[in-house]
Design a protein around this motif. Structure first.
Motif, PDB file in Angstrom:
ATOM      1  N   THR A 712       6.218 -12.305   3.815  1.00 29.81           N
ATOM      2  CA  THR A 712       5.223 -13.022   4.247  1.00 29.81           C
ATOM      3  C   THR A 712       4.065 -12.225   4.696  1.00 29.81           C
ATOM      4  O   THR A 712       3.152 -12.588   4.741  1.00 29.81           O
ATOM      5  CB  THR A 712       5.571 -13.898   5.497  1.00 29.81           C
ATOM      6  OG1 THR A 712       5.938 -12.944   6.741  1.00 29.81           O
ATOM      7  CG2 THR A 712       6.621 -15.138   5.224  1.00 29.81           C
ATOM      8  N   GLU A 713       4.483 -10.926   4.942  1.00 28.74           N
ATOM      9  CA  GLU A 713       3.456 -10.005   5.325  1.00 28.74           C
ATOM     10  C   GLU A 713       2.799 -10.412   6.871  1.00 28.74           C
ATOM     11  O   GLU A 713       1.585  -9.774   6.968  1.00 28.74           O
ATOM     12  CB  GLU A 713       2.552  -9.643   4.405  1.00 28.74           C
ATOM     13  CG  GLU A 713       3.015  -9.346   3.105  1.00 28.74           C
ATOM     14  CD  GLU A 713       3.879  -8.020   3.195  1.00 28.74           C
ATOM     15  OE1 GLU A 713       3.680  -6.864   3.747  1.00 28.74           O
ATOM     16  OE2 GLU A 713       5.142  -8.004   2.702  1.00 28.74           O
ATOM     17  N   ALA A 714       3.545 -11.223   7.411  1.00 26.71           N
ATOM     18  CA  ALA A 714       2.960 -11.686   8.820  1.00 26.71           C
ATOM     19  C   ALA A 714       2.772 -10.679   9.797  1.00 26.71           C
ATOM     20  O   ALA A 714       3.879  -9.961   9.788  1.00 26.71           O
ATOM     21  CB  ALA A 714       3.580 -12.818   9.070  1.00 26.71           C
ATOM     22  N   PRO A 732      -0.075 -12.978   0.391  1.00 30.98           N
ATOM     23  CA  PRO A 732       0.741 -11.745   0.872  1.00 30.98           C
ATOM     24  C   PRO A 732       0.677 -10.797  -0.434  1.00 30.98           C
ATOM     25  O   PRO A 732       1.055  -9.710  -0.086  1.00 30.98           O
ATOM     26  CB  PRO A 732       2.077 -12.410   1.410  1.00 30.98           C
ATOM     27  CG  PRO A 732       2.091 -13.608   0.862  1.00 30.98           C
ATOM     28  CD  PRO A 732       0.872 -13.854   0.825  1.00 30.98           C
ATOM     29  N   SER A 737      -0.480  -4.419   2.841  1.00 30.27           N
ATOM     30  CA  SER A 737      -0.534  -4.419   4.270  1.00 30.27           C
ATOM     31  C   SER A 737       0.276  -3.496   4.923  1.00 30.27           C
ATOM     32  O   SER A 737       1.372  -3.125   4.527  1.00 30.27           O
ATOM     33  CB  SER A 737       0.252  -5.925   4.630  1.00 30.27           C
ATOM     34  OG  SER A 737       1.477  -5.999   4.064  1.00 30.27           O
ATOM     35  N   TYR A 759      -5.031  -5.193   6.109  1.00 29.88           N
ATOM     36  CA  TYR A 759      -4.698  -6.066   4.878  1.00 29.88           C
ATOM     37  C   TYR A 759      -5.767  -5.769   3.723  1.00 29.88           C
ATOM     38  O   TYR A 759      -7.016  -5.848   4.118  1.00 29.88           O
ATOM     39  CB  TYR A 759      -4.737  -7.375   5.186  1.00 29.88           C
ATOM     40  CG  TYR A 759      -3.521  -7.802   6.064  1.00 29.88           C
ATOM     41  CD1 TYR A 759      -2.358  -8.236   5.336  1.00 29.88           C
ATOM     42  CD2 TYR A 759      -3.518  -7.920   7.365  1.00 29.88           C
ATOM     43  CE1 TYR A 759      -1.406  -8.627   6.234  1.00 29.88           C
ATOM     44  CE2 TYR A 759      -2.714  -8.481   8.224  1.00 29.88           C
ATOM     45  CZ  TYR A 759      -1.462  -8.724   7.811  1.00 29.88           C
ATOM     46  OH  TYR A 759      -0.521  -9.192   8.687  1.00 29.88           O
ATOM     47  N   THR A 771      -6.613 -16.604   6.665  1.00 29.11           N
ATOM     48  CA  THR A 771      -5.594 -15.985   7.409  1.00 29.11           C
ATOM     49  C   THR A 771      -5.436 -17.116   8.653  1.00 29.11           C
ATOM     50  O   THR A 771      -6.334 -17.408   9.412  1.00 29.11           O
ATOM     51  CB  THR A 771      -6.078 -14.914   7.858  1.00 29.11           C
ATOM     52  OG1 THR A 771      -6.611 -13.942   7.050  1.00 29.11           O
ATOM     53  CG2 THR A 771      -4.981 -13.950   9.045  1.00 29.11           C
ATOM     54  N   THR A 785       4.751 -20.204   8.230  1.00 29.38           N
ATOM     55  CA  THR A 785       4.412 -19.513   6.718  1.00 29.38           C
ATOM     56  C   THR A 785       2.937 -20.114   6.271  1.00 29.38           C
ATOM     57  O   THR A 785       2.610 -21.377   6.954  1.00 29.38           O
ATOM     58  CB  THR A 785       5.493 -19.936   5.710  1.00 29.38           C
ATOM     59  OG1 THR A 785       5.758 -21.559   5.782  1.00 29.38           O
ATOM     60  CG2 THR A 785       6.823 -19.509   6.164  1.00 29.38           C
TER      61      THR A 785
END
Length: 922
Positions: A712-714, A732, A737, A759, A771, A785
């Motif tokens: 998810t690159e969260a 993502p 990232s 990012y 975002t 998500t």
């Protein structure tokens, strides 16, 4: 020319006829120039004293007789007998080491280094322990060692590289447990070898000798400890082992900066503490090491702040308290030493004007307060008294005519001039000073603010100081019968500061700032201006009235604030495109606060020095919560601003844009749901077809412990207690990232290492970032998500749609003219939509459908609409232009099959039902 500047020009012309012109070159003011010179029954040189003032006739008689020595004594006699006049306060009243070190001509710039105590090493090896609790609990996990006296002895202090006797920090915690730490970095710097690194040496060398602030023999040592995860410190003890041939006194300071032992050298260390101990000349009042910008050793602020005489307060107040003449002698000696040196430095008004505007004002303010205490001291000689009065007179003349474009500097000049006019009625020019200052202070608020009431300097810390000074000076003017005519403008500016403040009452620290508690200033402004809303915010709701508004737009200042409320648990988001003195290259940057914590803070300033960390914080776009384009900082002259703020009790929508990066227009839209999330949409519009690099950055406090989750690159923060944040990108796979190393300066002269989320996207043509920012009261939501939804085949830079949490929520934003568009199971014809199981939010739309079923249907586009569905059947409808209506031909149809009650804009209203649809508002 503005009215205040026109008045100033007129008063300057008038003043020119009242006093002699300043000397043409740097020089002391002669006795004749101050007292006047009487010849052949007339004043050949006009006096600066008003001999018609009661009590000054004996001085005049001595001057007319040509006996200046007697005139000085008569003037001292008069000053000692003069009734007390309100003299104002000191800028500083005390700090660690002020009384002990100032007499030795040792001075520290700022609060980043705080004196703890003096340790003694030698003869031979010796282990010493110091209580450093105050340092650790005030956020200074590092230490700095410097020689107390200038002598030939060198102390060798064991470093962490030594096999035994390493620097040790013993912490006693609140639960009674004890934690022992060794330094993580330690080294020393040596003036004789400015480029050398000593981080791997077994010993840290400390020594100093010779005249001036340093010589080739000057060595200083630095240590720091990693306190990550340590809380509840009740006691802290630092143990050092060292050796010296004979007893060697070493000053121990707490230090609030990070450093790397592998790279720290004399050349790259911007130093804040210097010693002239033992030098017969004492302070030279110049910048240690010189002002060559390519080879600075000291922060330039050292040059400015040392001559402000911050130490006058501690010394004078201690003399007043104890009657110990040592403190009076020390301060008088420093004042006369400054006069002797600085009279040769400045061609304008000598020591009165050196080294310029704000600094002369701060010094005169401190000197007036000190003089009221010192004037009766036996240590004050007639010669010293005259020298001090001459310099204060010259300072007033300088402040009367000096012009500076910075509001806080001009304000400080005129406040000090006003104090001087009241405190020194004996000066002939005092009435002109009084008029000049009073008129300027009333008029300046128009020059320092935009039409919308915002402050022209882009910094909340300076604004707080500016308003704080108005609180004091307006009260002072009232006590002395001086009119202040700008109350309405002052109230408008105070409310601007109120709007910028976090729900906690602290400032967001934008521009050259640190996060300060604004509440006492707002409360006092509330009292001064009889404003109940300012009192409410200033007292955290204990008195006054809650502000009638929450969010605020300042279009001229180019700032918007989205706020859910005024309690500490509410949310606050600020976005800016502001410019002005003390601004950073941070257009469209966001600061965000929720549930009692700044989650996306401004990273601060650290210092005004050439230190690479300060330069990164102040001079790069990368150091802010915005998008850096092509690895270059923004400029501050291009087009941009806040295009709109749409407010609704349930949400705010902010639009902003900037062209501050050459060749690319950046547009940012922020949906702020007061129920607890933000969605940030960025569109980048280049004017060419080349590839550009876009870096969207999100910054955190140093203890946030951010982590980027693969897939998810969260990015999620991991504060052990309290609020946290999840940052979830919509694409993502299209961004690179990474967590990068940066800095965080929570206070001036304090800096910490901090990670930030980066990012990066490279693209030709238009592109977007979408975002989700999701705050939480406790641990960050790691399961959230965000998935991009196709919008009828059109690109995201025309319209963007997101599925949140697997379809639990949906977000849509149109960058172009509104038109019916389908995404996922939804169809919508407006500019913005957010919907989840419990709410619908829309802007400039008339129709929302899900899976072919109507959710909202209005006869015409609605500016803003929020619908919230309560579990008890209550439907809350809010919109800025809505009125109650059950007419199906005019009203908005809303799908609410379980509706039992409707609240429209806070009031219960009737509704009618047609199947699953209700009608209550139009």
């Amino acid at each position: 020319m503005s009215p205040s500047w026109r008045r100033l020009a007129v008063l300057i012309l008038v003043a020119a006829f009242l006093v002699p012109a300043p000397p043409a070159a740097a020089a002391a003011l002669s006795d004749a120039g101050f007292f006047g010179r009487w010849s052949a029954g007339a004043w050949a040189v006009g006096p600066r004293l008003n001999y018609a003032h009661a009590g000054l006739k004996p001085v005049e008689s001595a001057v007319k007789a040509g006996d200046y020595a007697l005139a000085k004594q008569r003037l001292l006699d008069y000053c000692r007998a003069r009734p007390a006049i309100e003299a104002g306060g000191f800028s500083h009243t005390t700090w660690p080491g002020a009384l002990e070190l100032t007499p030795s001509h040792i001075w520290t710039l700022g609060s980043g280094e705080a004196y703890v105590k003096t340790l003694t090493f030698g003869p031979g090896e010796k282990t010493v322990t110091a209580d450093v609790t105050s340092s650790i609990t005030s956020g200074k996990p590092g230490f700095f060692l410097m020689s107390r006296y200038k002598d030939a002895v060198i102390a060798l202090v064991n470093s962490r590289s030594k096999g035994s006797g390493k620097p040790t920090l013993r912490l006693t915690l609140a639960d009674g447990s004890v934690k022992t730490l060794h330094s993580t970095h330690d080294t020393y710097i040596w003036a004789a070898h400015p480029g050398s690194v000593y981080g791997t040496k077994y010993y840290m060398q400390v020594s100093d000798q010779g005249p001036g602030p340093f010589t080739g023999e000057t060595r200083k040592a630095y240590l720091r400890f990693d306190l990550g995860g340590v809380t509840g410190v009740k006691r802290a003890e630092l143990t050092l082992t060292g050796t010296a041939d004979t007893a060697k006194d070493i000053m121990l300071y707490g230090n609030a900066e990070t450093f790397d032992e592998a790279t720290r050298t004399w050349s790259n260390t911007v130093q804040n503490t210097f010693s002239w101990e033992g030098d017969p000349g004492g302070f030279d009042w110049k910048l240690p090491g010189g002002a060559d910008k390519d080879n600075l050793i000291a922060d330039m602020e050292y040059l400015y702040q040392l001559p402000r005489f911050y130490f006058a307060g501690p010394l004078a107040l201690e003399y007043q308290k104890t009657g110990n003449e040592q403190y009076a002698r020390t301060l008088i000696g420093l004042m006369t030493d400054f006069i002797k040196d600085a009279d040769a430095y400045d061609a304008d008004q000598g020591a009165g004007s050196y080294p310029g505007n704000l600094h002369a004002a701060r010094r005169l303010h401190n000197w007036i307060a000190a003089y009221e205490i010192l004037r009766k001291s036996p240590s004050l000689t007639a010669e010293a008294n005259t020298a001090i009065l001459k310099t204060m007179n010259r300072a007033g003349l300088f402040l009367q005519v000096n012009v500076n474009g910075t509001p806080n500097k001009m304000q400080s000049q005129k406040i000090t001039l006003l104090h001087a006019s009241v405190y020194f009625p004996e000066f002939r020019v005092a009435p002109a000073w009084r008029t000049n200052a009073a008129d300027f202070l009333s008029a300046q608020l128009n020059d320092s603010t935009y039409a919308d009431g915002g402050y022209k300097e882009s910094t909340d810390a300076y604004l707080r100081g500016y308003l704080r000074q108005y609180v004091d000076v307006v009260a002072y003017m009232r006590r002395n019968g001086i009119a202040f005519t700008a109350t309405a403008k002052l109230r408008q500016l105070a409310r601007f500061l109120m709007d910028q403040s976090y729900p906690s009452g602290y400032g967001p620290a934008y521009g050259d700032s640190d996060s300060l508690d604004l509440r006492s200033t707002l409360a006092e402004l509330g009292e001064l201006l009889d404003d109940p809303e300012l009192r409410y915010v200033g007292t955290s709701g204990k008195s006054g009235e809650k502000p009638a508004h929450t969010s605020a737009l300042y279009p001229d200042t180019r700032v918007a604030v989205s706020r859910s409320g005024w309690t500490a648990g509410d949310s606050h988001l600020r976005i800016n495109a502001d410019r002005g003195n003390h601004s950073h290259p941070d257009e469209l940057a966001i600061t965000a606060y929720a549930y009692g914590r700044p989650l996306l803070p401004d990273m601060g300033t650290f210092t005004y020095s050439t230190d690479t960390r300060a330069q990164w914080l102040r001079r790069t776009t990368e150091a802010h919560n915005t998008i850096e384009i092509d690895d270059k900082p923004q400029t501050s002259t291009a087009e941009g601003g806040i295009s709109h703020l749409i407010t609704n009790p349930a949400f705010d929508l902010i639009g902003a844009n900037t062209e501050s990066s050459a060749g690319v227009r950046h547009e940012r839209s922020v949906l702020s749901l007061h129920s607890g999330l933000w969605v940030v949409s960025d569109r980048l519009k280049p004017v060419d077809t080349v590839t550009h690099r876009y870096e969207q950055n999100w910054h955190f406090a140093s203890d946030a412990k951010p982590l980027i989750r693969s897939g998810t690159e969260a990015t999620t923060t991991a504060f052990p207690t309290g609020a946290n944040l999840a940052i979830v990108p919509a694409d993502p796979a299209e961004v690179h990232s990474v967590l990068r190393d940066g800095y965080y300066a929570p206070r001036f002269y304090s800096v910490e290492n901090a990670k930030y989320a980066s990012y990066v996207k490279t693209a030709t043509g238009q592109t977007t970032f979408d975002t989700l920012l999701l705050p939480s009261k406790g641990a960050a939501d790691t399961s959230v998500t965000v998935e991009r939804l196709p919008v009828g085949g059109i690109p995201s830079y025309q319209a963007t749609a997101l599925s949140l949490n697997g379809g639990a929520g949906v977000y849509y934003k149109s960058w172009t003219a509104r038109a019916p568009r389908a995404f996922g199971s939804y169809t919508f014809d407006g500019k913005l939509l957010y919907a989840d199981a419990g709410s619908i939010v829309m802007v400039d739309g008339s129709s929302v459908e899900r899976a072919g079923a109507t959710l909202v249907k209005a006869p015409a586009a609605v500016k803003d609409l929020s619908v919230t569905f309560g579990g008890d059947g209550t439907v809350r409808i809010d919109g800025s232009e809505l009125t109650a209506s059950t007419d199906a031909a005019k009203a908005i149809a809303i799908a609410a099959p379980n509706a039992a009650k409707v609240i429209l804009n806070g009031n219960a209203v009737p509704f009618v039902r047609s199947g699953a649809l209700i009608y209550a508002a139009a």
